[in-house]
Motif scaffolding. Structure first.
Motif, PDB file in Angstrom:
ATOM      1  N   ALA A 151      -1.484  -6.608   5.008  1.00  0.00           N
ATOM      2  CA  ALA A 151      -0.809  -6.065   3.816  1.00  0.00           C
ATOM      3  C   ALA A 151      -1.444  -6.638   2.553  1.00  0.00           C
ATOM      4  O   ALA A 151      -1.629  -5.922   1.559  1.00  0.00           O
ATOM      5  CB  ALA A 151       0.682  -6.383   3.868  1.00  0.00           C
ATOM      6  N   ILE A 154      -4.239  -4.782   0.976  1.00  0.00           N
ATOM      7  CA  ILE A 154      -3.858  -3.620   0.157  1.00  0.00           C
ATOM      8  C   ILE A 154      -3.306  -4.099  -1.192  1.00  0.00           C
ATOM      9  O   ILE A 154      -3.719  -3.632  -2.256  1.00  0.00           O
ATOM     10  CB  ILE A 154      -2.810  -2.767   0.902  1.00  0.00           C
ATOM     11  N   VAL A 162       3.655  -0.798  -0.437  1.00  0.00           N
ATOM     12  CA  VAL A 162       3.319  -0.924   0.985  1.00  0.00           C
ATOM     13  C   VAL A 162       4.603  -1.043   1.802  1.00  0.00           C
ATOM     14  O   VAL A 162       5.502  -1.805   1.437  1.00  0.00           O
ATOM     15  CB  VAL A 162       2.435  -2.167   1.225  1.00  0.00           C
TER      16      VAL A 162
END
Ligand code: PEP
Ligand code: MN
Length: 267
Positions: A151, A154, A162
């Protein structure tokens, strides 16, 4: 960036049809793969009628075998866009490679990263740069720390939208397709402000076990579900055994509504 120490309040993602996070539960549903216009539009209409707020469907399918149905590709993306236009449901669909991100982002409202790509770091960076909401599936042998690090790939590219999706991990148990790690939900929620969803379909592997896993995920604190359903699941070109019939999906949504209400949350 995912840590509750950095951001001590829950992230809420808003779509035109609903929200996820901080007491808001959202259900995304639809076929495993987009197989035809008729199949996808049918599914889109009934998932909306039964209360889903997002349509799922793979146009590019990451199949274990290279000889299995690989999806309709761009034609599938166009069908999803048509289904969105007709129903108003935002669409989530999987993107397989960094080169594909721009194309998929033209058609989709949210980008799905599949379990098999959960540590494809260039892909994670590319969806980070797209700015689109991302449904990040947990890899089937990833620890929760590794999941959050994915995560971070990102988030660190400036995309804070997310959703973390627990979709079952590999264990010694073979009765189910994967083992739904229900404990991932409270553990992740104690570490991160990001919404946490459960995919009950892929761990179940068989439709009769999808509803109990979905309810277990919500009872454990999940902010959403992504569920596979197909107008004619027996004829599905992928994941035929686990996709719900329409009547089973309607039953799921009725139980979800009751549970969400009992938890003091909103659907
Ligand atoms: C899917 O959602 O159809 C899919 C391929 O899921 P996963 O990446 O979790 O196996
Ligand atoms: Mn599937």
């Amino acid at each position: 960036l995912a840590s509750l120490e950095v951001q001590p309040f829950p992230t809420v993602l808003e779509f035109p049809t609903g929200k996820t996070g901080d007491g808001h539960v959202l259900v995304a549903a639809g076929p495993c793969g987009v197989e035809s216009r008729e199949q996808t539009l049918k599914a889109a209409r009934y998932v909306k009628a039964h209360g889903a707020a997002m349509l799922r469907g793979g146009a590019f399918k990451p199949r274990t075998s290279p000889y299995a149905f690989q999806g309709l590709g761009v034609e599938g993306l166009k069908i999803l866009a048509e289904a969105r236009k007709e129903t108003g449901l935002p669409v989530v669909t999987e993107v397989l490679s960094p080169e594909q991100v721009e194309l998929v982002a033209e058609y989709a409202d949210a980008l799905q990263i599949g379990a098999r790509n959960a540590q494809n770091f260039p892909l994670l960076q590319a969806v980070g740069e797209s700015g689109k909401p991302v449904l990040l599936k947990r890899g089937m042998s990833m620890t929760l720390e590794e999941f959050l690090m994915s995560a971070e790939y990102i988030l660190s590219r400036g995309n804070m939208r997310v959703i973390l999706v627990e979709r079952g991990i590999r264990t010694f148990e073979k009765a189910t397709r994967f083992t739904l790690d229900v404990s991932a939900v409270p553990v992740l929620k104690s570490w991160t402000h990001l919404p946490v969803w459960v995919d009950p379909s892929h761990p179940a592997g068989r439709r009769e076990w999808v509803i109990p896993l979905a309810l277990a995920g919500l009872a454990a604190g999940a902010d959403g579900l992504i569920v596979e359903t197909h107008p004619e699941p027996e004829k599905a070109l992928s994941d035929a055994a686990q996709q719900l019939h329409e009547h089973e999906f309607a039953d799921l949504m009725e139980r979800v509504r009751r549970l969400v209400e009992a938890l003091g949350k909103t659907l």
